[in-house]
Design a protein around this motif. Structure first.
Motif, PDB file in Angstrom:
ATOM      1  N   ASP A  50      -1.884 -11.995  13.889  1.00 23.99           N
ATOM      2  CA  ASP A  50      -2.751 -11.380  13.224  1.00 23.99           C
ATOM      3  C   ASP A  50      -2.807 -10.096  12.075  1.00 23.99           C
ATOM      4  O   ASP A  50      -2.827 -10.217  11.033  1.00 23.99           O
ATOM      5  N   VAL A  51      -1.922  -9.432  12.612  1.00 23.23           N
ATOM      6  CA  VAL A  51      -0.440  -8.189  12.354  1.00 23.23           C
ATOM      7  C   VAL A  51       0.527  -8.518  11.357  1.00 23.23           C
ATOM      8  O   VAL A  51       0.415  -8.351  10.614  1.00 23.23           O
ATOM      9  N   ASN A  52       1.561  -8.774  12.529  1.00 22.25           N
ATOM     10  CA  ASN A  52       3.053  -9.236  12.301  1.00 22.25           C
ATOM     11  C   ASN A  52       2.751  -9.713  11.017  1.00 22.25           C
ATOM     12  O   ASN A  52       3.533 -10.002   9.885  1.00 22.25           O
ATOM     13  N   ASN A  53       2.389 -11.438  11.230  1.00 20.71           N
ATOM     14  CA  ASN A  53       2.326 -12.283  11.247  1.00 20.71           C
ATOM     15  C   ASN A  53       1.100 -12.479   9.880  1.00 20.71           C
ATOM     16  O   ASN A  53       1.358 -13.160   8.961  1.00 20.71           O
ATOM     17  N   GLY A  54       0.431 -11.475  10.170  1.00 21.01           N
ATOM     18  CA  GLY A  54      -1.328 -12.119   9.607  1.00 21.01           C
ATOM     19  C   GLY A  54      -0.459 -11.452   8.323  1.00 21.01           C
ATOM     20  O   GLY A  54      -1.288 -12.026   7.224  1.00 21.01           O
ATOM     21  N   VAL A  55       0.083 -10.565   8.038  1.00 13.83           N
ATOM     22  CA  VAL A  55      -0.626  -9.652   6.415  1.00 13.83           C
ATOM     23  C   VAL A  55       0.836 -10.770   5.595  1.00 13.83           C
ATOM     24  O   VAL A  55       0.379 -10.568   4.368  1.00 13.83           O
ATOM     25  N   TYR A  56       1.702 -11.089   6.445  1.00  8.91           N
ATOM     26  CA  TYR A  56       2.092 -12.423   5.812  1.00  8.91           C
ATOM     27  C   TYR A  56       1.340 -13.738   5.588  1.00  8.91           C
ATOM     28  O   TYR A  56       1.519 -14.152   4.056  1.00  8.91           O
ATOM     29  N   LYS A  57       0.212 -13.668   6.256  1.00 10.58           N
ATOM     30  CA  LYS A  57      -0.135 -15.154   5.777  1.00 10.58           C
ATOM     31  C   LYS A  57      -1.247 -15.045   5.063  1.00 10.58           C
ATOM     32  O   LYS A  57      -1.626 -16.158   4.283  1.00 10.58           O
ATOM     33  N   ALA A  58      -1.371 -14.203   4.975  1.00 10.93           N
ATOM     34  CA  ALA A  58      -2.937 -13.459   3.890  1.00 10.93           C
ATOM     35  C   ALA A  58      -1.797 -13.210   2.104  1.00 10.93           C
ATOM     36  O   ALA A  58      -2.097 -13.939   1.369  1.00 10.93           O
TER      37      ALA A  58
ATOM     38  N   VAL B 128      -7.967   6.441  13.471  1.00 10.24           N
ATOM     39  CA  VAL B 128      -7.551   6.188  14.839  1.00 10.24           C
ATOM     40  C   VAL B 128      -5.628   5.467  14.163  1.00 10.24           C
ATOM     41  O   VAL B 128      -4.601   5.988  14.468  1.00 10.24           O
ATOM     42  N   LEU B 129      -5.752   4.311  12.998  1.00 11.43           N
ATOM     43  CA  LEU B 129      -4.716   3.966  13.327  1.00 11.43           C
ATOM     44  C   LEU B 129      -3.472   4.746  12.021  1.00 11.43           C
ATOM     45  O   LEU B 129      -2.584   5.033  12.500  1.00 11.43           O
ATOM     46  N   TRP B 130      -4.288   4.903  11.621  1.00 12.63           N
ATOM     47  CA  TRP B 130      -3.151   6.303  11.126  1.00 12.63           C
ATOM     48  C   TRP B 130      -2.940   7.736  11.261  1.00 12.63           C
ATOM     49  O   TRP B 130      -1.647   7.438  11.005  1.00 12.63           O
ATOM     50  N   ALA B 131      -3.794   8.055  12.182  1.00 15.28           N
ATOM     51  CA  ALA B 131      -3.254   9.478  12.957  1.00 15.28           C
ATOM     52  C   ALA B 131      -2.247   8.959  14.271  1.00 15.28           C
ATOM     53  O   ALA B 131      -0.833   9.293  14.637  1.00 15.28           O
TER      54      ALA B 131
ATOM     55  N   LEU C 253       2.796  -1.268  10.659  1.00 14.05           N
ATOM     56  CA  LEU C 253       1.901  -0.003  10.368  1.00 14.05           C
ATOM     57  C   LEU C 253       2.074   0.736   8.988  1.00 14.05           C
ATOM     58  O   LEU C 253       1.760   1.412   8.113  1.00 14.05           O
ATOM     59  N   VAL C 254       3.558   0.685   9.312  1.00 16.15           N
ATOM     60  CA  VAL C 254       4.793   1.377   8.392  1.00 16.15           C
ATOM     61  C   VAL C 254       4.309   0.935   7.302  1.00 16.15           C
ATOM     62  O   VAL C 254       4.648   2.225   6.952  1.00 16.15           O
ATOM     63  N   ARG C 255       4.545   0.347   7.113  1.00 13.42           N
ATOM     64  CA  ARG C 255       4.927  -0.559   5.732  1.00 13.42           C
ATOM     65  C   ARG C 255       3.107  -0.757   4.495  1.00 13.42           C
ATOM     66  O   ARG C 255       3.519  -1.695   3.611  1.00 13.42           O
ATOM     67  N   PHE C 256       2.488  -0.880   5.440  1.00 13.32           N
ATOM     68  CA  PHE C 256       1.287  -0.971   4.896  1.00 13.32           C
ATOM     69  C   PHE C 256       0.646  -0.641   3.634  1.00 13.32           C
ATOM     70  O   PHE C 256       0.304  -1.005   2.496  1.00 13.32           O
ATOM     71  N   ASP C 257       0.837   0.280   3.457  1.00 11.88           N
ATOM     72  CA  ASP C 257       0.369   1.340   2.397  1.00 11.88           C
ATOM     73  C   ASP C 257       1.328   1.029   1.152  1.00 11.88           C
ATOM     74  O   ASP C 257       0.926   1.039  -0.308  1.00 11.88           O
ATOM     75  N   ALA C 258       2.800   1.357   1.668  1.00 13.14           N
ATOM     76  CA  ALA C 258       3.492   1.031   0.828  1.00 13.14           C
ATOM     77  C   ALA C 258       3.600  -0.333   0.098  1.00 13.14           C
ATOM     78  O   ALA C 258       4.129  -1.321  -0.882  1.00 13.14           O
ATOM     79  N   ALA C 259       3.300  -1.707   0.810  1.00 17.32           N
ATOM     80  CA  ALA C 259       3.298  -2.895   0.382  1.00 17.32           C
ATOM     81  C   ALA C 259       2.033  -3.032   0.838  1.00 17.32           C
ATOM     82  O   ALA C 259       2.180  -4.351  -0.599  1.00 17.32           O
ATOM     83  N   TYR C 260       1.798  -3.930   1.733  1.00 17.96           N
ATOM     84  CA  TYR C 260       1.335  -4.856   2.431  1.00 17.96           C
ATOM     85  C   TYR C 260      -0.533  -4.870   1.428  1.00 17.96           C
ATOM     86  O   TYR C 260      -1.029  -5.778   1.176  1.00 17.96           O
ATOM     87  N   HIS C 261      -1.086  -3.419   1.705  1.00 23.66           N
ATOM     88  CA  HIS C 261      -2.376  -3.395   0.691  1.00 23.66           C
ATOM     89  C   HIS C 261      -2.549  -3.589  -0.591  1.00 23.66           C
ATOM     90  O   HIS C 261      -3.451  -4.381  -0.894  1.00 23.66           O
ATOM     91  N   GLY C 262      -1.133  -3.467  -0.994  1.00 22.21           N
ATOM     92  CA  GLY C 262      -1.333  -4.306  -2.773  1.00 22.21           C
ATOM     93  C   GLY C 262      -0.353  -5.260  -2.632  1.00 22.21           C
ATOM     94  O   GLY C 262      -1.000  -6.343  -3.297  1.00 22.21           O
ATOM     95  N   HIS C 263       0.846  -5.463  -2.629  1.00 23.21           N
ATOM     96  CA  HIS C 263       1.256  -6.962  -2.611  1.00 23.21           C
ATOM     97  C   HIS C 263       0.856  -7.477  -2.006  1.00 23.21           C
ATOM     98  O   HIS C 263       1.041  -9.178  -2.667  1.00 23.21           O
ATOM     99  N   PHE C 264       0.026  -7.447  -0.167  1.00 30.49           N
ATOM    100  CA  PHE C 264      -0.189  -8.707   0.333  1.00 30.49           C
ATOM    101  C   PHE C 264      -1.890  -9.047  -0.127  1.00 30.49           C
ATOM    102  O   PHE C 264      -2.515  -9.920   0.826  1.00 30.49           O
ATOM    103  N   LYS C 265      -2.411  -8.250  -0.900  1.00 28.26           N
ATOM    104  CA  LYS C 265      -3.586  -8.484  -0.865  1.00 28.26           C
ATOM    105  C   LYS C 265      -5.064  -7.920   0.207  1.00 28.26           C
ATOM    106  O   LYS C 265      -5.623  -8.348   0.735  1.00 28.26           O
ATOM    107  N   CYS C 266      -3.817  -6.849   1.094  1.00 25.54           N
ATOM    108  CA  CYS C 266      -4.694  -7.117   2.709  1.00 25.54           C
ATOM    109  C   CYS C 266      -5.206  -5.570   2.263  1.00 25.54           C
ATOM    110  O   CYS C 266      -4.523  -4.194   2.926  1.00 25.54           O
ATOM    111  N   ASN C 267      -6.347  -5.189   1.696  1.00 20.16           N
ATOM    112  CA  ASN C 267      -6.880  -4.093   0.831  1.00 20.16           C
ATOM    113  C   ASN C 267      -8.180  -3.811   1.147  1.00 20.16           C
ATOM    114  O   ASN C 267      -9.060  -3.137   0.613  1.00 20.16           O
ATOM    115  N   ARG C 268      -8.291  -3.944   2.574  1.00 23.32           N
ATOM    116  CA  ARG C 268      -9.812  -4.122   2.783  1.00 23.32           C
ATOM    117  C   ARG C 268     -10.113  -1.949   2.971  1.00 23.32           C
ATOM    118  O   ARG C 268     -11.185  -1.321   2.573  1.00 23.32           O
TER     119      ARG C 268
END
Length: 332
Positions: free
Chosen positions: A170-178, A250-253, A227-242
């Motif tokens: 759901d997460v590691n491969n999930g961002v790629y699936k999105a 919690v996850l950020w801390a 998680l460490v790649r989320f804001d730099a890549a997955y949020h915008g590039h992979f449209k994982c933008n909720r």
């Protein structure tokens, strides 16, 4: 939201094709041996990042050298464009595909990192990223540094394996699936599964510092590299933008806690991460423009997770600084 996933629309990760193991117990033709193999990685790749972290934490650097492919590649495979003469200084190759074809001249499957290459023959031995780090913990135990942590403790393996399976799907491969979905329904399903899982992980980590037990384990490493790649890549590039990671308290801390732990943040090169995702995936970002942001200095801000207790390395100790030539640019 609900969505029905079409097989034609959905991203499906190709299985790894070179799945031999390097073992200490004689169960394979490849024995664990100091200096025999070279671990090939890329700073951009989360799957490779897992092996870099485990190698650091266990102290395998003196016995297992590391080659670093650059963030850019083309149809010929990952290439060593950051090295002098654009060649790996130990293997002497320009493209990682050369090592795959040294093992099989007719190889036509995925040329991926991480990959373990036998130095003498120049051939890939394995690219089984799921097994590699577990074998670093078990098969390479004779070469662990003094104070190496137990990243895959026997008493917690069933729980670690269960979490790893969920996180992978759901997460590691999930961002790629999105990100690589070819239709709206497939994208929305991957998006929903991703954030449902992140919400569940956030609930789990709200009252405990690490995913399993009170120390860093394989489960934390596998989640953190996404998680460490989320804001730099997955949020915008992979449209994982909720939400951005920095908007999930919690996850950020949790991610900052590990980033500031020896062996984690000192393996991350955010520029190479962005150069890879935005510069290679032309079907998603045809202009090749690499974003200037996000601001990275907040990775060094206080996280407060120490209040939850826990012992990062258990009965072990932190690793020393990265070897010469393996340091990454500092954040901030």
């Amino acid at each position: 939201m609900t969505a029905t996933q079409s097989t034609a629309e959905a991203f499906e990760r190709e299985p790894v094709e070179v799945t031999e193991r390097i073992t200490a117990d004689g169960s394979s033709r490849w024995p664990v041996e100091a200096g025999r193999y070279r671990l090939i990685v890329a700073r951009a790749c989360p799957w490779a990042n897992r092996t870099v972290i485990v190698r650091r934490l266990l102290g395998l650097e003196p016995v297992l050298s590391m080659g670093i492919a650059g963030p850019l590649h083309d149809e010929r495979s990952w290439r060593f464009h950051l090295d002098p003469d654009n060649r790996d200084p130990v293997l002497g190759i320009e493209f990682l595909g050369e090592a795959y074809r040294a093992a099989d001249p007719d190889y036509d499957a995925g040329i991926t990192v991480p990959a373990m290459v036998e130095i003498a023959s120049g051939r890939v031995v394995t690219n089984d990223y799921a097994q590699l780090t577990l074998d670093f913990s078990s098969q390479w135990a004779a070469f662990h540094r003094d104070g190496a942590p137990d990243l895959y403790p026997q008493a917690h393996r069933a729980e670690i394996d269960e979490i790893n399976e969920q996180v992978f799907r759901d997460v590691n491969n999930g961002v790629y699936k999105a990100g690589f979905a070819k239709g709206q329904s497939a994208y929305e399903r991957a998006y929903t599964e991703l954030f449902d899982r992140l919400d569940a992980l956030s609930d789990r980590l709200a009252t405990r510092r690490y995913l399993v037990g009170d120390t860093i384990t394989e489960a934390d490493i596998r989640l953190w590299v996404t998680l460490v790649r989320f804001d730099a890549a997955y949020h915008g590039h992979f449209k994982c933008n909720r939400h951005k990671l920095s908007e999930m308290p919690v996850l950020w801390a949790y991610a900052r806690d590990l980033f500031q732990t020896a062996g984690f943040g000192d393996t991350i090169d955010f520029e190479q991460i962005k150069q890879h995702y935005y510069g290679v995936h032309a079907e998603i970002n045809p202009t090749g423009i690499v974003p200037a942001g996000p601001d990275l200095t907040n990775w060094l801000s206080p996280h407060g997770r120490e209040e939850l207790g826990g012992r990062p390395f258990g009965d072990g100790t932190p690793p020393g600084p990265p070897p010469v030539g393996e340091a990454v640019p500092p954040v901030g």
